[in-house]
Scaffold this active site. Structure first.
Site, PDB file in Angstrom:
ATOM      1  N   HIS A 129       0.871  -1.174   0.000  1.00  0.00           N
ATOM      2  CA  HIS A 129       0.000   0.000   0.000  1.00  0.00           C
ATOM      3  C   HIS A 129       0.907   1.223   0.000  1.00  0.00           C
ATOM      4  O   HIS A 129       1.774   1.369   0.860  1.00  0.00           O
ATOM      5  CB  HIS A 129      -0.917   0.013   1.228  1.00  0.00           C
ATOM      6  CG  HIS A 129      -1.890   1.146   1.179  1.00  0.00           C
ATOM      7  ND1 HIS A 129      -3.161   1.029   0.677  1.00  0.00           N
ATOM      8  CD2 HIS A 129      -1.744   2.450   1.539  1.00  0.00           C
ATOM      9  CE1 HIS A 129      -3.771   2.205   0.727  1.00  0.00           C
ATOM     10  NE2 HIS A 129      -2.930   3.081   1.258  1.00  0.00           N
ATOM     11  N   CYS A 130       0.709   2.112  -0.968  1.00  0.00           N
ATOM     12  CA  CYS A 130       1.616   3.255  -1.105  1.00  0.00           C
ATOM     13  C   CYS A 130       0.886   4.560  -0.772  1.00  0.00           C
ATOM     14  O   CYS A 130      -0.060   4.923  -1.469  1.00  0.00           O
ATOM     15  CB  CYS A 130       2.158   3.307  -2.530  1.00  0.00           C
ATOM     16  SG  CYS A 130       3.198   4.751  -2.785  1.00  0.00           S
ATOM     17  N   PRO A 131       1.302   5.273   0.289  1.00  0.00           N
ATOM     18  CA  PRO A 131       0.618   6.534   0.618  1.00  0.00           C
ATOM     19  C   PRO A 131       0.816   7.603  -0.459  1.00  0.00           C
ATOM     20  O   PRO A 131      -0.012   8.492  -0.593  1.00  0.00           O
ATOM     21  CB  PRO A 131       1.277   6.961   1.937  1.00  0.00           C
ATOM     22  CG  PRO A 131       2.561   6.220   2.004  1.00  0.00           C
ATOM     23  CD  PRO A 131       2.383   4.956   1.230  1.00  0.00           C
ATOM     24  N   ASN A 135      -3.193   4.517  -2.486  1.00  0.00           N
ATOM     25  CA  ASN A 135      -3.852   3.342  -3.053  1.00  0.00           C
ATOM     26  C   ASN A 135      -2.901   2.159  -2.922  1.00  0.00           C
ATOM     27  O   ASN A 135      -1.711   2.348  -2.650  1.00  0.00           O
ATOM     28  CB  ASN A 135      -4.148   3.606  -4.537  1.00  0.00           C
ATOM     29  CG  ASN A 135      -5.226   2.710  -5.094  1.00  0.00           C
ATOM     30  OD1 ASN A 135      -5.735   1.825  -4.395  1.00  0.00           O
ATOM     31  ND2 ASN A 135      -5.576   2.924  -6.345  1.00  0.00           N
TER      32      ASN A 135
END
Ligand code: ZN
Ligand code: ZN
Length: 276
Positions: A129-131, A135
């Site tokens: 999960h990439c801030p 997403n």
């Protein structure tokens, strides 16, 4: 399908990304190009090139942010884990042999799907999960995420080169006014620091991404396999070009550089049919 996560951290990171890119554009156009190439064709060329990269960066970023990363849809009827327990054969029919149970979504999910605690959904071939894109990076948006990293890296290198050239040329045409000169130097230093920081950051992440693609093992799987020391995990010996095509689509490799649509492996979710 358009998705957007209501995660404050992700929202902040997106604003920061936009702010950093727009600031870089302001410095390059106002304090480098206008100062060093006033009225020159080279000035226009640099403005067009720099803004073309920014345009592609924003498109790939937007597509990584708003695209469905590969959400496994929830079935109409959840598994009753209290009754079925965790026995995968208990009570419910398993859609396919290699499917696993997600205890949080209470459903069967396809192989290589993992549950994201932030998205609260199972994501196909979830990487992490990439801030920065607010997403998950999964099967259907990994291409856009990697393109975003590439464009940020390219923009950083371009910006550093322009600043280096401006210092080398030390501006025959630049304003000799002290305030203007000081502002130019201050903005140039800030731009170099920003470019080095973001540039090194995205290069490190891009290396991880390509490592995950070439080993055919997402970051989640790498961590899981390391923790369980899963010796049964077999390394695939697919050709690298095929592994890249699985992420970037079965199109001409030149098109992999642009944020166009990715081929999706639209699988019907059999659980929906089973419980109708
Ligand atoms: Zn789940
Ligand atoms: Zn997620």
């Amino acid at each position: 399908m358009v998705v957007f996560r209501s995660d404050p951290c992700g929202f902040f990171c997106i604003l920061m990304t936009y702010g950093a890119v727009l600031y870089a554009d302001y410095v390059v156009v106002r304090w480098i190009v206008f100062q060093i190439f006033p009225g020159s064709i080279w000035g226009s060329v640099h403005v067009v090139l720099f803004n073309t990269i920014i345009f592609l960066l924003f498109i790939s970023h937007a597509r990584a942010v708003f695209s469905d990363p590969g959400i496994v849809p929830l079935p109409k009827h959840r598994l009753n884990l209290a009754e079925d327990g965790l026995d995968e054969n208990g009570g419910s029919i398993k859609p396919r042999e290699d499917w696993t149970i997600c205890t949080r979504c209470e459903m069967y999910r396809p192989p290589r799907a993992h549950h994201c605690r932030i998205c609260k959904q199972c994501i196909r071939k979830m990487d992490h999960h990439c801030p920065w894109i607010n997403n998950c990076v999964g099967e259907w948006n990994q291409k856009f995420f990697i393109q975003f990293l590439m464009y940020v890296g390219l923009l950083s290198v371009y910006a550093v080169c322009l600043v280096a050239y401006s210092w080398y040329a030390e501006c025959k045409n630049c304003s000799k006014e002290l305030m203007v000169r000081q502002s130019r130097i201050l903005h140039s230093v800030l731009l170099v620091m920003e470019s080095l920081l973001f540039g090194m950051f995205v290069i490190a992440i891009a290396c991880d991404q390509f490592d995950a693609i070439f080993t055919d093992e997402t970051l989640v799987e790498q961590v899981k396999n390391r923790n369980t020391q899963d010796s049964t995990h077999t390394k695939h010996s697919k050709p690298k070009i095929k592994l890249l095509a699985e992420v970037f689509g079965r199109t001409h490799p030149l098109l992999w550089l642009f944020p166009c649509s990715v081929h999706k492996s639209h699988l019907v979710h059999p659980i929906q049919d089973l419980h109708v």
